[in-house]
Design a protein around this motif. Structure first.
Motif, short mmCIF file in Angstrom:
data_model
loop_
_atom_site.label_atom_id
_atom_site.label_comp_id
_atom_site.label_asym_id
_atom_site.label_seq_id
_atom_site.Cartn_x
_atom_site.Cartn_y
_atom_site.Cartn_z
N VAL A 76 0.81 -1.18 -0.12
CA VAL A 76 -0.11 0.00 0.02
C VAL A 76 0.76 1.30 0.04
O VAL A 76 0.57 2.19 -0.71
N PRO A 77 1.75 1.47 0.75
CA PRO A 77 2.66 2.62 0.95
C PRO A 77 3.11 3.07 -0.56
O PRO A 77 3.50 4.03 -0.76
N PHE A 78 3.71 1.93 -1.10
CA PHE A 78 4.24 2.12 -2.38
C PHE A 78 3.58 2.35 -3.66
O PHE A 78 3.73 2.94 -4.33
N LEU A 79 2.22 1.83 -3.37
CA LEU A 79 1.01 2.17 -4.54
C LEU A 79 0.64 3.57 -4.40
O LEU A 79 0.39 4.19 -5.24
N TYR A 84 10.11 2.69 -3.73
CA TYR A 84 10.31 1.12 -3.30
C TYR A 84 11.57 0.55 -3.38
O TYR A 84 12.62 0.81 -4.12
N PRO A 85 11.89 0.12 -2.24
CA PRO A 85 13.35 -0.37 -1.87
C PRO A 85 13.67 -1.60 -2.54
O PRO A 85 12.59 -2.64 -2.42
N ALA A 86 14.68 -1.75 -3.22
CA ALA A 86 14.96 -3.33 -3.84
C ALA A 86 14.84 -4.46 -3.17
O ALA A 86 14.46 -5.60 -3.39
N TRP A 87 15.53 -4.17 -1.90
CA TRP A 87 15.36 -5.35 -0.93
C TRP A 87 13.98 -5.83 -0.46
O TRP A 87 13.78 -6.95 -0.09
N LEU A 88 13.12 -5.04 -0.71
CA LEU A 88 11.65 -5.51 -0.16
C LEU A 88 11.09 -6.79 -0.95
O LEU A 88 10.48 -7.51 -0.68
N THR A 89 11.39 -6.90 -2.31
CA THR A 89 11.22 -8.04 -2.78
C THR A 89 11.63 -9.35 -2.39
O THR A 89 11.15 -10.41 -2.22
N PHE A 90 13.16 -9.19 -1.84
CA PHE A 90 13.45 -10.53 -1.35
C PHE A 90 12.81 -10.65 -0.10
O PHE A 90 12.32 -11.88 0.20
N ILE A 222 2.74 -1.61 -8.42
CA ILE A 222 3.42 -0.83 -7.85
C ILE A 222 4.57 -0.16 -9.10
O ILE A 222 4.71 0.89 -9.09
N PHE A 223 4.95 -1.12 -10.01
CA PHE A 223 5.93 -0.76 -11.02
C PHE A 223 5.03 0.08 -12.15
O PHE A 223 5.40 0.94 -12.67
N VAL A 224 3.67 -0.48 -12.23
CA VAL A 224 2.87 0.22 -13.14
C VAL A 224 2.48 1.54 -12.89
O VAL A 224 2.67 2.70 -13.43
N VAL A 225 2.27 1.76 -11.52
CA VAL A 225 2.03 3.21 -11.08
C VAL A 225 3.20 3.98 -11.18
O VAL A 225 2.93 5.23 -11.42
N ALA A 226 4.29 3.58 -10.75
CA ALA A 226 5.60 4.29 -10.97
C ALA A 226 5.68 4.71 -12.53
O ALA A 226 6.94 5.46 -12.70
N GLY A 227 5.38 4.18 -13.37
CA GLY A 227 5.84 4.03 -14.82
C GLY A 227 6.79 3.31 -15.31
O GLY A 227 7.38 3.56 -16.33
N ASP A 228 7.44 2.40 -14.64
CA ASP A 228 8.17 1.54 -14.99
C ASP A 228 7.93 0.43 -15.86
O ASP A 228 8.61 -0.21 -16.56
N LEU A 229 6.70 -0.04 -15.83
CA LEU A 229 6.06 -0.93 -16.57
C LEU A 229 4.82 -0.44 -17.16
O LEU A 229 4.16 0.56 -16.81
N ASP A 230 4.76 -1.03 -18.30
CA ASP A 230 3.41 -0.75 -19.19
C ASP A 230 2.30 -1.32 -18.50
O ASP A 230 2.28 -2.51 -17.92
N PRO A 231 0.92 -0.72 -18.72
CA PRO A 231 -0.26 -1.11 -18.18
C PRO A 231 -0.40 -2.56 -18.71
O PRO A 231 -0.96 -3.61 -17.74
N ARG A 232 -0.25 -3.00 -19.71
CA ARG A 232 -0.44 -4.38 -20.23
C ARG A 232 0.50 -5.25 -19.41
O ARG A 232 0.19 -6.62 -19.22
N ASP A 233 1.37 -4.97 -18.80
CA ASP A 233 2.64 -5.85 -17.96
C ASP A 233 1.81 -6.16 -16.96
O ASP A 233 2.22 -7.28 -16.32
N LEU A 234 0.80 -5.66 -16.52
CA LEU A 234 0.22 -6.11 -14.98
C LEU A 234 -0.57 -7.16 -15.35
O LEU A 234 -0.57 -8.34 -14.74
N ALA A 235 -1.36 -7.25 -16.55
CA ALA A 235 -2.30 -8.46 -16.96
C ALA A 235 -0.95 -9.62 -17.31
O ALA A 235 -1.32 -10.77 -17.06
#
Length: 308
Positions: A76-79, A84-90, A222-235
């Motif tokens: 939620v905070p990152f949305l 977004y910290p990279a270590w959070l994925t781990f 998170i990455f779609v909202v940040a603009g790092d991914l295209d919206p189609r990448d969510l689906a």
């Protein structure tokens, strides 16, 4: 010799091993069966764990709800725009395992913890065979659709020198990424898969795959909202995760341990990541081919049930 005479003979002349085990049980020493809650099968140390199917389904649904809820709250905070910290994925990949361990302690369904999580290896030969098979399967699932896409003009493969460099570093990346994927695989393919195993392979795998894909919706968003991914990448990402669950489950069923799933999940290639660009329809065509290949791989890998 009839059945009744065999039983009479065995009862009147117990073996030395049986007598020793009975004596151990009577005095609570080595060889005594560990106590288990009422209605919960005793642990055998083998895969699959002997779970109480009367309540394992409810526990599986509780696991899924708690895991998806916890990860969503983390996102939620990152949305909302926080960096977004990279270590959070781990760290996030260990949330399912934490939930699973808590439920194993609070809501026992049978089996030991390592057994329920599928962490037993079955011996070094089995482990090595399973890991090599897993990496081979997932490289084929990545390169097959990507090469087909290039041949049919759906996309363009990454440059050869870049690809060769990535392949040389593959063992290192798989080893490092496995430190995080073990958290997901022990929980989803180990714990949840065994809780729902009584439903049959396809029913349990599709249900777990759907829940696992749902877990990734807030993460990819998170990455779609940040603009790092295209919206189609969510689906596309959610579908890719769902397809990935099928051969992962089949590998665990085939080898009786989650370690091949841990390692194959750590393979950093998919068909789409091997392509530098895809046409509009090509993107979805690659996903479709990947999905079909994943279903085929799962069907070929899963153990066959032999009729009596």
């Amino acid at each position: 010799m009839t059945t009744s005479s065999r039983h009479t003979s065995s009862a009147s002349a117990p073996s030395p091993r049986g007598a020793a085990a009975a004596a151990a049980r009577s005095r609570g020493g080595p060889g005594a069966a560990s106590p288990s809650p009422a209605g919960v099968p005793r642990a055998t140390g083998q895969y699959p764990a002997p779970v109480d199917t009367a309540r394992s389904g409810r526990v599986a649904r509780l696991f899924m709800a708690l895991t998806v809820g916890a990860v969503t709250l983390m996102c939620v905070p990152f949305l909302l725009g926080a960096p977004y910290p990279a270590w959070l994925t781990f760290v996030g990949r260990w949330v399912p395992l934490l939930v699973a361990v808590v439920l194993i302690r609070l809501v026992p369904v049978g089996g030991r913890t390592t057994q329920l999580l599928g962490l037993r290896t079955g011996g070094w030969r089995t482990l090595l065979t399973s890991l090599l098979a897993a990496v081979g399967v997932f490289l084929a699932l990545a390169f097959g659709p990507a090469l087909l896409a290039q041949a049919l003009g759906w996309g363009t493969m990454i440059e050869t020198d870049v690809l060769l460099g990535a392949l040389v570093q593959l063992p290192l990346w798989v080893a490092l990424l496995s430190l995080s994927t073990v958290g997901e695989e022990a929980a989803w393919r180990g714990y949840a898969q065994q809780l729902l195993r009584h439903r049959g392979f396809w029913s349990s795998t599709l249900l777990i795959g759907a829940a696992w894909a749902l877990l990734h919706v807030p993460q990819i968003s998170i990455f779609v909202v940040a603009g790092d991914l295209d919206p189609r990448d969510l689906a596309g990402g959610v579908l890719g995760v769902f397809f990935l669950a099928l051969p992962l489950a089949a590998l665990v069923e085939r080898f009786g341990t989650v370690w091949p799933a841990v390692v194959s999940h750590a393979v950093p290639f998919t068909a789409l990541t091997l392509l530098t660009s895809t046409t509009g329809l090509g993107y979805w065509a690659v996903l479709t081919v990947t999905g079909a290949a994943s279903v085929l791989a799962a069907a070929l890998l899963r153990p066959r049930v032999r009729s009596a």
